[in-house]
Design an enzyme around this catalytic site. Structure first.
Site, PDB file in Angstrom:
ATOM      1  N   GLY A 216       0.825  -1.207   0.000  1.00 37.14           N
ATOM      2  CA  GLY A 216       0.000   0.000   0.000  1.00 37.14           C
ATOM      3  C   GLY A 216       0.857   1.253   0.000  1.00 37.14           C
ATOM      4  N   GLY A 218       2.689   4.686   1.612  1.00 37.68           N
ATOM      5  CA  GLY A 218       3.351   5.118   2.844  1.00 37.68           C
ATOM      6  C   GLY A 218       4.734   4.523   3.029  1.00 37.68           C
ATOM      7  N   GLU A 239      -2.573  -3.281  -6.209  1.00 37.63           N
ATOM      8  CA  GLU A 239      -3.332  -2.112  -6.689  1.00 37.63           C
ATOM      9  C   GLU A 239      -2.343  -1.033  -7.152  1.00 37.63           C
ATOM     10  OE1 GLU A 239      -6.033  -0.604  -3.679  1.00 37.63           O
ATOM     11  OE2 GLU A 239      -5.278   1.401  -4.065  1.00 37.63           O
ATOM     12  N   GLY A 337      -7.801   0.180  -1.319  1.00 35.38           N
ATOM     13  CA  GLY A 337      -7.988  -1.264  -1.431  1.00 35.38           C
ATOM     14  C   GLY A 337      -7.619  -2.020  -0.173  1.00 35.38           C
TER      15      GLY A 337
HETATM   16  N1  COA Z   1      -3.022  10.661  15.481  1.00 31.43           N
HETATM   17  C1  COA Z   1      -2.604  11.864  15.051  1.00 31.43           C
HETATM   18  N2  COA Z   1      -1.752  12.029  14.006  1.00 31.43           N
HETATM   19  C2  COA Z   1      -1.314  10.926  13.395  1.00 31.43           C
HETATM   20  C3  COA Z   1      -1.706   9.635  13.789  1.00 31.43           C
HETATM   21  C4  COA Z   1      -2.593   9.527  14.891  1.00 31.43           C
HETATM   22  N3  COA Z   1      -3.017   8.338  15.321  1.00 31.43           N
HETATM   23  N4  COA Z   1      -1.105   8.748  12.985  1.00 31.43           N
HETATM   24  C5  COA Z   1      -0.370   9.438  12.108  1.00 31.43           C
HETATM   25  N5  COA Z   1      -0.494  10.764  12.360  1.00 31.43           N
HETATM   26  C6  COA Z   1       0.146  11.831  11.621  1.00 31.43           C
HETATM   27  C7  COA Z   1       1.629  11.575  11.433  1.00 31.43           C
HETATM   28  O1  COA Z   1       2.372  12.110  12.534  1.00 31.43           O
HETATM   29  C8  COA Z   1       1.914  12.297  10.144  1.00 31.43           C
HETATM   30  O2  COA Z   1       1.972  13.698  10.419  1.00 31.43           O
HETATM   31  P1  COA Z   1       3.121  14.605   9.737  1.00 31.43           P
HETATM   32  O3  COA Z   1       2.835  14.506   8.259  1.00 31.43           O
HETATM   33  O4  COA Z   1       2.848  15.925  10.330  1.00 31.43           O
HETATM   34  O5  COA Z   1       4.406  13.971  10.146  1.00 31.43           O
HETATM   35  C9  COA Z   1       0.634  12.073   9.326  1.00 31.43           C
HETATM   36  O6  COA Z   1      -0.395  11.819  10.287  1.00 31.43           O
HETATM   37  C10 COA Z   1       0.735  10.899   8.347  1.00 31.43           C
HETATM   38  O7  COA Z   1       1.071   9.730   9.067  1.00 31.43           O
HETATM   39  P2  COA Z   1       2.053   8.633   8.473  1.00 31.43           P
HETATM   40  O8  COA Z   1       2.006   7.477   9.386  1.00 31.43           O
HETATM   41  O9  COA Z   1       3.384   9.220   8.147  1.00 31.43           O
HETATM   42  O10 COA Z   1       1.318   8.312   7.075  1.00 31.43           O
HETATM   43  P3  COA Z   1       1.821   7.471   5.830  1.00 31.43           P
HETATM   44  O11 COA Z   1       2.274   8.389   4.774  1.00 31.43           O
HETATM   45  O12 COA Z   1       2.724   6.360   6.224  1.00 31.43           O
HETATM   46  O13 COA Z   1       0.410   6.884   5.342  1.00 31.43           O
HETATM   47  C11 COA Z   1      -1.810   6.118   5.749  1.00 31.43           C
HETATM   48  C12 COA Z   1      -0.366   6.124   6.237  1.00 31.43           C
HETATM   49  C13 COA Z   1      -2.616   5.223   6.666  1.00 31.43           C
HETATM   50  C14 COA Z   1      -2.402   7.523   5.777  1.00 31.43           C
HETATM   51  C15 COA Z   1      -1.836   5.557   4.301  1.00 31.43           C
HETATM   52  O14 COA Z   1      -1.310   4.255   4.271  1.00 31.43           O
HETATM   53  C16 COA Z   1      -3.224   5.549   3.706  1.00 31.43           C
HETATM   54  O15 COA Z   1      -3.653   6.535   3.174  1.00 31.43           O
HETATM   55  N6  COA Z   1      -3.926   4.406   3.799  1.00 31.43           N
HETATM   56  C17 COA Z   1      -5.266   4.319   3.282  1.00 31.43           C
HETATM   57  C18 COA Z   1      -5.828   2.931   3.257  1.00 31.43           C
HETATM   58  C19 COA Z   1      -4.951   1.950   2.540  1.00 31.43           C
HETATM   59  O16 COA Z   1      -4.045   1.400   3.118  1.00 31.43           O
HETATM   60  N7  COA Z   1      -5.264   1.642   1.295  1.00 31.43           N
HETATM   61  C20 COA Z   1      -4.587   0.611   0.518  1.00 31.43           C
HETATM   62  C21 COA Z   1      -3.493   1.061  -0.294  1.00 31.43           C
HETATM   63  S1  COA Z   1      -3.840   2.396  -1.367  1.00 31.43           S
END
Ligand code: COA
Length: 433
Positions: A216, A218, A239, A337
């Site tokens: 996925g 990140g 995906e 997904g």
């Molecule tokens: N509470 C508050 N803030 C939080 C948090 C929480 N529980 N968890 C993360 N954050 C903040 C982080 O500190 C970070 O902030 P910053 O940008 O200021 O540093 C921001 O939110 C993003 O978190 P991060 O863990 O770095 O995100 P990522 O880029 O690794 O993406 C998802 C993680 C979950 C957002 C991403 O995988 C996603 O969009 N998933 C959607 C669903 C999915 O998995 N779909 C399938 C593949 S497309």
């Protein structure tokens, strides 16, 4: 047969195409780099002049320039986000863009439920001598939505790679086209931290040779890709095609030979990354870009033994309910997904789905494992579907475990600073039996 005359008869300016948009039209384009540039800009000009209103642009991921993501155009030319990233996040959070809850595998089915779009438009690579255009790095929803829309408009862009797979459209299916060579949107390679790598190594240990993988979005999924150097004969059925997959293919770690479906080929629904990625995908016959209704279909995924899915999340509660798309009530992303792959892995013999996250956020001040989800947070992956949760402190296997067992397993992989507090809350919730 020479298709040049037909091509020329359908060639218009972006403004002429925009003139065909009527008030109330629902427009859709496929995700990310499929988003046309010149046509929406021309539609926005008409909306600014008050010539049209209540026109809605729909897509999974909106990229800048995105004139429909403009508070000034609310009620005239506005946006519905189906996976909130990039250009749309602020608009959705501030309420001048709307969003559509959906699993990515079901996007086309959701259109069938809500009523078909009036207009499908997309970026394609130049027409070949047989009259075909390639949707290039995006297959996803393109072919199926083009079939359903009343009008099909294309923006022909020589920068769109020509990719192989079920991602083509014939000139006879097109109502009008324009040529516009905008540079393709690129995303920086995700930064991978030491913590991400610690998580990645733990997941890599649980991936057998011959497994088929999905990554996925990140830093954590990218880190796993960097930890698979000693694996053999992996397959890819994903995906999103990610940057780290290029290395795995080039190093011969991915061969796709042991996949029972699309044997020998890497399958992806779409790609979003760097120029290096787009050059790699161009005319690469080992890559098959396929519709998301096929790629993400849990019943398709379930036919592939040892399917391994790796996705990220924002927080998890003690039952294993996973939130990946909001920070409390603040909308942040989409389901994409994630559930499709979690469910598919549950059907796959030997399949495992990993949902990974750093144990804390906000510089260690906040535990991402919580007794209950933050009020307003949405559940992406439900407690009945979830399989493995991973942090830098370990792996919690939740499937087949009771509520109390889950709470214990999750507290063991929380940051040590928060474990006592979590235990106390779990006891209050009668979860520590
Ligand atoms: N509470 C508050 N803030 C939080 C948090 C929480 N529980 N968890 C993360 N954050 C903040 C982080 O500190 C970070 O902030 P910053 O940008 O200021 O540093 C921001 O939110 C993003 O978190 P991060 O863990 O770095 O995100 P990522 O880029 O690794 O993406 C998802 C993680 C979950 C957002 C991403 O995988 C996603 O969009 N998933 C959607 C669903 C999915 O998995 N779909 C399938 C593949 S497309």
């Amino acid at each position: 047969m020479d298709f040049t005359d037909i091509y020329n008869s359908k060639k218009k300016s972006p403004e002429e195409i925009a003139d065909q948009i009527l008030s109330g039209f629902e427009l859709v384009c496929p995700t990310a780099a499929s988003q046309p540039t010149a046509i929406p800009a021309a539609i926005a000009e008409r909306a600014k002049k008050g010539e049209i209103e209540h026109v809605r642009h729909n897509s999974i991921i909106a990229l800048n320039p995105a004139p429909f993501v403009d508070p000034e155009l609310a009620g005239k030319f506005e946006y519905v986000s189906w996976f909130t990233q990039a250009a749309a996040r602020k608009g959705v959070q501030e309420g001048y863009c709307d969003y559509m809850p959906c699993h990515y595998s079901e996007e086309v089915a959701v259109w069938d439920a809500k009523g078909n779009p009036d207009v499908f438009y997309a970026v394609v690579s130049p027409m070949d001598r047989h009259g075909y255009f390639s949707f290039g790095i995006i297959a996803s929803e393109a072919v199926e939505l083009a079939e359903r829309a009343k009008y099909v408009f294309l923006e022909v862009n020589k920068n769109m790679p020509r990719c192989h797979g079920s991602n083509i459209i014939h000139i006879s299916q097109v109502d009008a086209l324009c040529e516009y060579d905008a540079p393709l949107n690129e995303v920086p390679v995700p930064t991978v931290s030491e913590t991400d790598l610690t998580i990645g190594r733990q997941i890599a240990e649980m991936i057998p040779d011959g497994a088929t993988i999905q990554f996925g979005i990140g830093g954590v999924p990218s880190a796993v890709g960097m930890c698979l150097n000693d694996k053999k004969d992996l397959g890819i059925h994903t995906e999103l095609f990610t940057e780290s997959m290029i290395d795995l293919i080039e190093q011969g770690i991915v061969t796709n030979r042991r996949k029972p479906l699309n044997t020998g080929k890497t399958v992806a629904a779409f790609a979003w990354g760097s120029k290096r990625m787009y050059d790699f995908l161009d005319d690469n016959i080992s890559i098959s870009m396929e519709p998301v209704s096929y790629v993400n279909n849990p019943y398709v995924i379930g036919q592939i033994d040892n399917f391994i899915s790796i996705n990220a999340c924002l927080e998890v509660d003690l039952l294993g309910q996973v939130c990946s798309e909001s920070i409390g009530p603040k909308h942040f992303s989409g389901s994409g997904g994630q559930v499709d792959f979690v469910r598919g892995c549950n059907m796959s013999k030997g399949g495992k789905s990993f949902i990974a996250m750093n144990a804390t956020a906000k510089k260690g001040t906040l535990s991402k494992i919580k007794p209950i989800l933050t009020p307003g947070a949405v559940v992406t992956t439900g407690k009945n579907d979830v399989d493995y949760i991973v942090t830098e402190f370990g792996v919690a296997h939740l499937r087949g475990r009771t509520a109390g067992e889950r709470a214990k397993a999750l507290i063991e992989i929380a940051h040590p600073d928060f474990r006592e507090e979590l235990r106390a809350e779990a006891r209050k919730m009668h979860l520590m039996i």
